[in-house]
Design a protein around this motif. Sequence first.
Motif, PDB file in Angstrom:
ATOM      1  N   SER A 159       3.050   9.632   3.938  1.00  0.00           N
ATOM      2  CA  SER A 159       3.516   8.704   2.892  1.00  0.00           C
ATOM      3  C   SER A 159       2.778   7.365   2.936  1.00  0.00           C
ATOM      4  O   SER A 159       2.812   6.601   1.965  1.00  0.00           O
ATOM      5  CB  SER A 159       5.019   8.460   3.031  1.00  0.00           C
ATOM      6  OG  SER A 159       5.326   7.933   4.320  1.00  0.00           O
ATOM      7  N   MET A 160       2.085   7.084   4.064  1.00  0.00           N
ATOM      8  CA  MET A 160       1.317   5.848   4.178  1.00  0.00           C
ATOM      9  C   MET A 160       0.206   5.794   3.125  1.00  0.00           C
ATOM     10  O   MET A 160      -0.159   4.714   2.658  1.00  0.00           O
ATOM     11  CB  MET A 160       0.713   5.741   5.580  1.00  0.00           C
ATOM     12  CG  MET A 160      -0.087   4.466   5.820  1.00  0.00           C
ATOM     13  SD  MET A 160       0.948   2.993   5.707  1.00  0.00           S
ATOM     14  CE  MET A 160      -0.223   1.731   6.230  1.00  0.00           C
ATOM     15  N   ILE A 161      -0.327   6.955   2.737  1.00  0.00           N
ATOM     16  CA  ILE A 161      -1.377   6.988   1.725  1.00  0.00           C
ATOM     17  C   ILE A 161      -0.865   6.394   0.411  1.00  0.00           C
ATOM     18  O   ILE A 161      -1.532   5.563  -0.215  1.00  0.00           O
ATOM     19  CB  ILE A 161      -1.875   8.430   1.479  1.00  0.00           C
ATOM     20  CG1 ILE A 161      -2.424   9.052   2.763  1.00  0.00           C
ATOM     21  CG2 ILE A 161      -2.909   8.452   0.371  1.00  0.00           C
ATOM     22  CD1 ILE A 161      -3.761   8.539   3.192  1.00  0.00           C
ATOM     23  N   LYS A 162       0.329   6.805   0.015  1.00  0.00           N
ATOM     24  CA  LYS A 162       0.920   6.289  -1.220  1.00  0.00           C
ATOM     25  C   LYS A 162       1.163   4.792  -1.109  1.00  0.00           C
ATOM     26  O   LYS A 162       0.938   4.044  -2.075  1.00  0.00           O
ATOM     27  CB  LYS A 162       2.229   7.021  -1.527  1.00  0.00           C
ATOM     28  CG  LYS A 162       2.874   6.602  -2.835  1.00  0.00           C
ATOM     29  CD  LYS A 162       4.147   7.391  -3.119  1.00  0.00           C
ATOM     30  CE  LYS A 162       4.781   6.957  -4.432  1.00  0.00           C
ATOM     31  NZ  LYS A 162       6.032   7.717  -4.722  1.00  0.00           N
ATOM     32  N   ALA A 163       1.603   4.347   0.058  1.00  0.00           N
ATOM     33  CA  ALA A 163       1.859   2.919   0.262  1.00  0.00           C
ATOM     34  C   ALA A 163       0.566   2.112   0.117  1.00  0.00           C
ATOM     35  O   ALA A 163       0.557   1.033  -0.476  1.00  0.00           O
ATOM     36  CB  ALA A 163       2.475   2.688   1.648  1.00  0.00           C
ATOM     37  N   ILE A 164      -0.526   2.646   0.665  1.00  0.00           N
ATOM     38  CA  ILE A 164      -1.816   1.960   0.567  1.00  0.00           C
ATOM     39  C   ILE A 164      -2.304   1.929  -0.878  1.00  0.00           C
ATOM     40  O   ILE A 164      -2.785   0.903  -1.373  1.00  0.00           O
ATOM     41  CB  ILE A 164      -2.868   2.653   1.456  1.00  0.00           C
ATOM     42  CG1 ILE A 164      -2.521   2.480   2.936  1.00  0.00           C
ATOM     43  CG2 ILE A 164      -4.274   2.105   1.170  1.00  0.00           C
ATOM     44  CD1 ILE A 164      -3.352   3.341   3.868  1.00  0.00           C
ATOM     45  N   LYS A 165      -2.163   3.058  -1.555  1.00  0.00           N
ATOM     46  CA  LYS A 165      -2.685   3.168  -2.913  1.00  0.00           C
ATOM     47  C   LYS A 165      -1.847   2.416  -3.942  1.00  0.00           C
ATOM     48  O   LYS A 165      -2.260   2.297  -5.107  1.00  0.00           O
ATOM     49  CB  LYS A 165      -2.836   4.638  -3.304  1.00  0.00           C
ATOM     50  CG  LYS A 165      -4.042   5.306  -2.627  1.00  0.00           C
ATOM     51  CD  LYS A 165      -4.232   6.728  -3.085  1.00  0.00           C
ATOM     52  CE  LYS A 165      -5.526   7.316  -2.561  1.00  0.00           C
ATOM     53  NZ  LYS A 165      -6.712   6.748  -3.219  1.00  0.00           N
ATOM     54  N   GLY A 166      -0.686   1.884  -3.522  1.00  0.00           N
ATOM     55  CA  GLY A 166       0.079   1.013  -4.408  1.00  0.00           C
ATOM     56  C   GLY A 166      -0.753  -0.212  -4.783  1.00  0.00           C
ATOM     57  O   GLY A 166      -1.143  -0.390  -5.936  1.00  0.00           O
ATOM     58  N   PRO A 167      -1.090  -1.049  -3.792  1.00  0.00           N
ATOM     59  CA  PRO A 167      -1.918  -2.224  -4.088  1.00  0.00           C
ATOM     60  C   PRO A 167      -3.410  -1.920  -4.175  1.00  0.00           C
ATOM     61  O   PRO A 167      -4.159  -2.685  -4.784  1.00  0.00           O
ATOM     62  CB  PRO A 167      -1.631  -3.147  -2.907  1.00  0.00           C
ATOM     63  CG  PRO A 167      -1.290  -2.229  -1.790  1.00  0.00           C
ATOM     64  CD  PRO A 167      -0.568  -1.079  -2.413  1.00  0.00           C
ATOM     65  N   LEU A 168      -3.852  -0.802  -3.550  1.00  0.00           N
ATOM     66  CA  LEU A 168      -5.287  -0.491  -3.503  1.00  0.00           C
ATOM     67  C   LEU A 168      -5.543   0.945  -3.979  1.00  0.00           C
ATOM     68  O   LEU A 168      -5.974   1.803  -3.210  1.00  0.00           O
ATOM     69  CB  LEU A 168      -5.815  -0.672  -2.070  1.00  0.00           C
ATOM     70  CG  LEU A 168      -5.713  -2.072  -1.460  1.00  0.00           C
ATOM     71  CD1 LEU A 168      -6.126  -2.045   0.003  1.00  0.00           C
ATOM     72  CD2 LEU A 168      -6.566  -3.070  -2.238  1.00  0.00           C
ATOM     73  N   PRO A 169      -5.298   1.218  -5.258  1.00  0.00           N
ATOM     74  CA  PRO A 169      -5.475   2.592  -5.758  1.00  0.00           C
ATOM     75  C   PRO A 169      -6.922   3.072  -5.685  1.00  0.00           C
ATOM     76  O   PRO A 169      -7.187   4.268  -5.716  1.00  0.00           O
ATOM     77  CB  PRO A 169      -4.999   2.499  -7.213  1.00  0.00           C
ATOM     78  CG  PRO A 169      -5.185   1.057  -7.580  1.00  0.00           C
ATOM     79  CD  PRO A 169      -4.880   0.294  -6.331  1.00  0.00           C
ATOM     80  N   GLU A 210      -7.192  -5.061   6.480  1.00  0.00           N
ATOM     81  CA  GLU A 210      -8.441  -4.463   6.962  1.00  0.00           C
ATOM     82  C   GLU A 210      -9.081  -3.576   5.894  1.00  0.00           C
ATOM     83  O   GLU A 210     -10.306  -3.588   5.717  1.00  0.00           O
ATOM     84  CB  GLU A 210      -8.172  -3.636   8.222  1.00  0.00           C
ATOM     85  CG  GLU A 210      -7.894  -4.461   9.460  1.00  0.00           C
ATOM     86  CD  GLU A 210      -7.615  -3.583  10.666  1.00  0.00           C
ATOM     87  OE1 GLU A 210      -7.982  -4.000  11.778  1.00  0.00           O
ATOM     88  OE2 GLU A 210      -7.036  -2.498  10.494  1.00  0.00           O
ATOM     89  N   ILE A 211      -8.262  -2.803   5.198  1.00  0.00           N
ATOM     90  CA  ILE A 211      -8.793  -1.923   4.154  1.00  0.00           C
ATOM     91  C   ILE A 211      -9.412  -2.744   3.032  1.00  0.00           C
ATOM     92  O   ILE A 211     -10.490  -2.422   2.530  1.00  0.00           O
ATOM     93  CB  ILE A 211      -7.695  -0.986   3.619  1.00  0.00           C
ATOM     94  CG1 ILE A 211      -7.237  -0.035   4.729  1.00  0.00           C
ATOM     95  CG2 ILE A 211      -8.189  -0.184   2.414  1.00  0.00           C
ATOM     96  CD1 ILE A 211      -6.003   0.774   4.392  1.00  0.00           C
ATOM     97  N   GLN A 212      -8.754  -3.844   2.642  1.00  0.00           N
ATOM     98  CA  GLN A 212      -9.317  -4.711   1.610  1.00  0.00           C
ATOM     99  C   GLN A 212     -10.653  -5.294   2.071  1.00  0.00           C
ATOM    100  O   GLN A 212     -11.627  -5.333   1.305  1.00  0.00           O
ATOM    101  CB  GLN A 212      -8.352  -5.850   1.264  1.00  0.00           C
ATOM    102  CG  GLN A 212      -8.914  -6.799   0.205  1.00  0.00           C
ATOM    103  CD  GLN A 212      -7.946  -7.896  -0.175  1.00  0.00           C
ATOM    104  OE1 GLN A 212      -6.726  -7.727  -0.104  1.00  0.00           O
ATOM    105  NE2 GLN A 212      -8.477  -9.046  -0.576  1.00  0.00           N
ATOM    106  N   GLN A 213     -10.724  -5.728   3.330  1.00  0.00           N
ATOM    107  CA  GLN A 213     -11.980  -6.265   3.862  1.00  0.00           C
ATOM    108  C   GLN A 213     -13.077  -5.207   3.831  1.00  0.00           C
ATOM    109  O   GLN A 213     -14.233  -5.495   3.496  1.00  0.00           O
ATOM    110  CB  GLN A 213     -11.766  -6.763   5.289  1.00  0.00           C
ATOM    111  CG  GLN A 213     -10.942  -8.047   5.384  1.00  0.00           C
ATOM    112  CD  GLN A 213     -10.646  -8.442   6.825  1.00  0.00           C
ATOM    113  OE1 GLN A 213     -10.596  -7.593   7.710  1.00  0.00           O
ATOM    114  NE2 GLN A 213     -10.460  -9.723   7.053  1.00  0.00           N
ATOM    115  N   ALA A 214     -12.703  -3.969   4.188  1.00  0.00           N
ATOM    116  CA  ALA A 214     -13.678  -2.881   4.182  1.00  0.00           C
ATOM    117  C   ALA A 214     -14.221  -2.650   2.772  1.00  0.00           C
ATOM    118  O   ALA A 214     -15.430  -2.491   2.572  1.00  0.00           O
ATOM    119  CB  ALA A 214     -13.044  -1.600   4.724  1.00  0.00           C
ATOM    120  N   LEU A 215     -13.336  -2.649   1.790  1.00  0.00           N
ATOM    121  CA  LEU A 215     -13.761  -2.456   0.405  1.00  0.00           C
ATOM    122  C   LEU A 215     -14.691  -3.585  -0.034  1.00  0.00           C
ATOM    123  O   LEU A 215     -15.695  -3.349  -0.725  1.00  0.00           O
ATOM    124  CB  LEU A 215     -12.542  -2.391  -0.520  1.00  0.00           C
ATOM    125  CG  LEU A 215     -11.597  -1.195  -0.335  1.00  0.00           C
ATOM    126  CD1 LEU A 215     -10.397  -1.321  -1.254  1.00  0.00           C
ATOM    127  CD2 LEU A 215     -12.318   0.117  -0.583  1.00  0.00           C
TER     128      LEU A 215
END
Length: 220
Positions: free
Chosen positions: A149-159, A126-131
């Motif tokens: 810690s979810m923020i870090k997990a998201i920013k791994g593939p989507l910094p 969903e975040i990728q679609q939003a971007l």
Amino acid sequence: MKKIKVIQQIAEQGVVAVLRADTAEDVVRMAEQAIEGGIKVIEITMTVPGALRAIETLAAKYSSTAKDPARFAIIGVGTVLDPETARAAILAGSEFVVGPSLNPETVMLCNRYRIPVMPGCMTIKEIQQALELGVDVVKLFPGNAFAPSMIKAIKGPLPQANIMPTGGVSLSNLGEWIKAGATAVGIGGDLTADAVKTGDYSIIAKKAAEYVAAFKAAKA
């Protein structure tokens, strides 16, 4: 350019008051107290009866371009499910639009009118679609379903993703969310619950000041 400036202001302010009430008059009082306490980004949810009237009232009094600090605030709309509602809120004076989910048509409408839009997302997909749709800030919702810690997990593939957790953010964990990389945070019931229970809306101003202080401490 105004869209970019509003997004920058939201990131600088860091705390968004997500306000719900039984009447338009009550939510306006809540907003005024939150602004008095230092929270300058106000989200009026469309679940409030007469929400558009409340947005009109607040937009007439406050603005993101106001030179007078007492009149400076960014008034937006939340719980937007469709583009029709988004357009009505924009015409009422909303300077940003927030939704509980990702609705592509709403995003496209907001982009058309150069209004910041923050749709709710829960997954990397969903975040990728939003971007890809041109969203600048993604609302991680409901925030209480995740840990900071979810923020870090998201920013791994989507910094490049700017994340704003909403729901479950409190004074005790706000610092963790900000230090984890959140662009801003949305504060809901914790800000207003005691005021509603007691009828003393000045409590909102006091809590707002505490949230602003916690944000500044986390950023420092």
